[in-house]
Every structure is written in C-alpha cells, then in structure tokens.
Design a protein around this motif. Structure first.
Motif, mmCIF file in Angstrom:
data_model
loop_
_atom_site.group_PDB
_atom_site.id
_atom_site.type_symbol
_atom_site.label_atom_id
_atom_site.label_comp_id
_atom_site.label_asym_id
_atom_site.label_seq_id
_atom_site.Cartn_x
_atom_site.Cartn_y
_atom_site.Cartn_z
ATOM 1 N N LEU A 128 0.826 -1.209 0.000
ATOM 2 C CA LEU A 128 0.000 0.000 0.000
ATOM 3 C C LEU A 128 0.860 1.259 0.000
ATOM 4 C CD1 LEU A 128 -2.752 -1.081 2.551
ATOM 5 C CD2 LEU A 128 -2.989 -0.889 0.067
ATOM 6 N N ILE A 129 1.959 1.221 0.738
ATOM 7 C CA ILE A 129 2.877 2.366 0.752
ATOM 8 C C ILE A 129 3.458 2.590 -0.642
ATOM 9 C CG2 ILE A 129 5.129 3.164 1.590
ATOM 10 C CD1 ILE A 129 4.450 1.799 4.268
ATOM 11 N N MET A 130 3.900 1.518 -1.302
ATOM 12 C CA MET A 130 4.481 1.649 -2.635
ATOM 13 C C MET A 130 3.443 2.112 -3.655
ATOM 14 S SD MET A 130 7.186 -1.527 -2.979
ATOM 15 C CE MET A 130 5.988 -2.814 -2.642
ATOM 16 N N ASP A 136 12.079 -2.200 6.054
ATOM 17 C CA ASP A 136 12.488 -3.272 6.969
ATOM 18 C C ASP A 136 12.902 -2.724 8.337
ATOM 19 O OD1 ASP A 136 11.987 -5.177 5.063
ATOM 20 O OD2 ASP A 136 14.052 -5.251 4.322
ATOM 21 N N LYS A 137 13.554 -1.576 8.340
ATOM 22 C CA LYS A 137 14.003 -0.978 9.597
ATOM 23 C C LYS A 137 12.866 -0.266 10.318
ATOM 24 C CE LYS A 137 18.735 -0.133 7.960
ATOM 25 N NZ LYS A 137 19.759 0.922 7.688
ATOM 26 N N MET A 138 11.933 0.333 9.558
ATOM 27 C CA MET A 138 10.904 1.186 10.147
ATOM 28 C C MET A 138 9.557 0.499 10.290
ATOM 29 S SD MET A 138 11.689 4.821 8.224
ATOM 30 C CE MET A 138 10.563 5.683 9.329
ATOM 31 N N CYS A 139 9.471 -0.746 9.896
ATOM 32 C CA CYS A 139 8.180 -1.450 9.852
ATOM 33 C C CYS A 139 7.440 -1.384 11.188
ATOM 34 C CB CYS A 139 8.407 -2.904 9.437
ATOM 35 S SG CYS A 139 6.902 -3.889 9.405
ATOM 36 N N GLU A 140 8.109 -1.741 12.266
ATOM 37 C CA GLU A 140 7.452 -1.775 13.578
ATOM 38 C C GLU A 140 6.991 -0.382 13.997
ATOM 39 O OE1 GLU A 140 6.594 -4.489 15.089
ATOM 40 O OE2 GLU A 140 7.543 -5.640 13.477
ATOM 41 N N LEU A 187 7.487 12.575 0.347
ATOM 42 C CA LEU A 187 8.808 12.373 0.947
ATOM 43 C C LEU A 187 8.737 11.379 2.105
ATOM 44 C CD1 LEU A 187 10.127 16.060 0.954
ATOM 45 C CD2 LEU A 187 10.727 14.218 -0.637
ATOM 46 N N MET A 188 7.642 11.420 2.872
ATOM 47 C CA MET A 188 7.473 10.465 3.955
ATOM 48 C C MET A 188 7.291 9.051 3.415
ATOM 49 S SD MET A 188 4.496 10.290 6.894
ATOM 50 C CE MET A 188 3.278 9.689 5.692
ATOM 51 N N LEU A 189 6.437 8.908 2.377
ATOM 52 C CA LEU A 189 6.232 7.591 1.768
ATOM 53 C C LEU A 189 7.527 7.047 1.185
ATOM 54 C CD1 LEU A 189 2.843 8.158 -0.124
ATOM 55 C CD2 LEU A 189 3.196 6.825 1.970
ATOM 56 N N ASP A 190 8.313 7.913 0.567
ATOM 57 C CA ASP A 190 9.591 7.499 -0.015
ATOM 58 C C ASP A 190 10.537 7.006 1.067
ATOM 59 O OD1 ASP A 190 11.420 7.328 -2.310
ATOM 60 O OD2 ASP A 190 12.520 8.947 -1.312
ATOM 61 N N LEU A 191 10.573 7.712 2.212
ATOM 62 C CA LEU A 191 11.399 7.292 3.337
ATOM 63 C C LEU A 191 10.943 5.942 3.867
ATOM 64 C CD1 LEU A 191 13.577 7.986 5.503
ATOM 65 C CD2 LEU A 191 11.720 9.030 6.833
ATOM 66 N N TRP A 192 9.633 5.772 4.028
ATOM 67 C CA TRP A 192 9.100 4.497 4.524
ATOM 68 C C TRP A 192 9.400 3.351 3.567
ATOM 69 C CZ3 TRP A 192 3.480 5.668 6.639
ATOM 70 C CH2 TRP A 192 3.592 6.457 7.796
ATOM 71 N N ASP A 193 9.239 3.617 2.278
ATOM 72 C CA ASP A 193 9.454 2.573 1.276
ATOM 73 C C ASP A 193 10.911 2.109 1.271
ATOM 74 O OD1 ASP A 193 9.167 0.861 -0.921
ATOM 75 O OD2 ASP A 193 9.499 2.492 -2.367
ATOM 76 N N LYS A 194 11.833 3.047 1.267
ATOM 77 C CA LYS A 194 13.255 2.715 1.169
ATOM 78 C C LYS A 194 13.815 2.110 2.457
ATOM 79 C CE LYS A 194 14.295 6.181 -2.374
ATOM 80 N NZ LYS A 194 15.010 7.448 -2.686
ATOM 81 N N ASN A 195 13.150 2.377 3.576
ATOM 82 C CA ASN A 195 13.658 1.882 4.855
ATOM 83 C C ASN A 195 12.620 1.017 5.570
ATOM 84 O OD1 ASN A 195 16.295 3.660 5.246
ATOM 85 N ND2 ASN A 195 14.676 5.029 4.522
#
Length: 211
Positions: free
Chosen positions: A70-72, A125-129, A115-123
């Motif tokens: 959904l983010i992508m 695995d680290k930001m999932c939780e 920009l927030m979605l791009d940050l979430w998408d690229k990171n």
C-alpha cells in the motif's frame, strides 16, 4: 474478510465506501477530520453499516507485506500526480510556508507526504514496527463517539431506517475523553526545488493578503 473479499462485498452491497481527510477553517482555526463516506439503497443500509464497521475495526495491521504494498502504491500514485499536476502540488507547497491549512494539506497529500512515503518505502524493513505502531495508535484515537459527526442525505421517511442501521457502527465506537491536538507548524520561506522526469518546469509563488 480478506481485503479482496471486502472489496467485492462493498461493490455488491453498497454504492461505495470511501475514506479521506478533510481540512476546513472555522473561526480562524484549522480543523482536520477523518471522514468515512458511504451510499447504499434503503434495503442495504444494514449491510453498509456492517461494512463500515469492518473497515474501521476489522483492519489488521499484522500483514507487513500488505502494508508495504500500500505504501508503494500510494507513492507511485502521488509521483504521477506530481508530474501531471505539478502546478497544483507546487502551489500548495509554496502556500505551506505561511498557511496552516496548506501545511497540513501538503503533509497528507502533497510533497511532504510523498517524501514520507519514499522514506518508509526505502527503509521499510528498519521502520516497519514504528510504522505499524503509529497506525495502531492513530486508529485507536480517531474513532471515538465523543468526536463524531454523522451526516445523512435521504428522505425523511428513510431516516429511522438509517438511524437504526448505523447503530451497528456507533455502538462499537470507543467512549473516552477527547483531547484536541495542537499543531506545531513551522513558518518561513524555504525556496526549495524538486526534480521530476517532466519536461515542464513550474515556478510557484504564494502569499496572503490576510498576513
């Protein structure tokens, strides 16, 4: 329901169920509301209310892969919108330097949101939780009967049927005290630029006669 089954049920039993964020200004104060809109025939009002309840309370945040999808998807949609409607997106961004309404609009549907979605998408695995935790927290706060407004469009004769049906949803709402959020919105011109694949450039300037 699975999300595919839910989509089918909504198409079969209602005209549509849509969600979104609305921003409006009242008494020179910015108000932000999460809205759920739906339409259905009188005979399907009960189904409509049950499906709204399913959307609001049946959403599961433990499917990490689905959330990433959904983010992508939203990132891709917004990237296309920035290219196709760069003048509109840029105008909101420029107005966000001085306007609370425009700042919030940019944060939920403009460049800042991208920009927030791009940050979430690229990171992811680290930001999932962290992302899932924020979704759960926000969901738990906004659905509350003490902060609820219901609008109805239909005949007077059908209003009782609607009132009875919508209780399926309202009875499930939390009944806790509501604290109005305060916005810490930075002001000032950033004079920034954003590169896209478009061959058309937009230069946006914004101001207010009220300031």
């Amino acid at each position: 329901y699975t999300y595919s089954e839910l989509g089918s049920e909504i198409l079969i039993k209602t005209g549509s169920i849509n969600t979104g964020i609305n921003i409006f200004n009242r008494d020179k104060k910015t108000n932000v509301r999460f809205e759920v809109g739906a339409k259905a025939l009188k005979s399907q009002l009960g189904d409509m209310a049950s499906l709204i309840k399913e959307v609001v309370y049946g959403t599961k945040f433990d499917d990490r892969d689905r959330i990433h999808e959904l983010i992508m998807a939203d990132k891709s949609r917004l990237a296309s919108a920035i290219v196709e409607r760069g003048n509109c997106i840029g105008s909101v961004r420029a107005a966000s330097y001085y306007s609370d309404d425009a700042f919030i609009s940019d944060s939920i549907s403009g460049i800042d949101y991208y920009l927030m979605l791009d940050l979430w998408d690229k990171n992811y695995d680290k930001m999932c939780e962290e992302i899932v935790g924020k979704l759960v927290t926000v969901s738990g706060k906004i659905f509350n009967r003490n902060n609820l407004i219901i609008g109805y469009t239909g005949t007077c004769e059908d209003f009782d049927s609607f009132s009875s049906a919508i209780k399926t949803f309202t009875d499930a709402l939390k009944n806790t005290p509501v604290t109005r959020a305060t916005w810490n919105i930075p002001k000032g011109a950033k004079n920034e630029g954003f590169k896209t694949s478009s061959q058309v450039n937009y230069v946006c300037r914004a101001g207010s006669f009220l300031i």
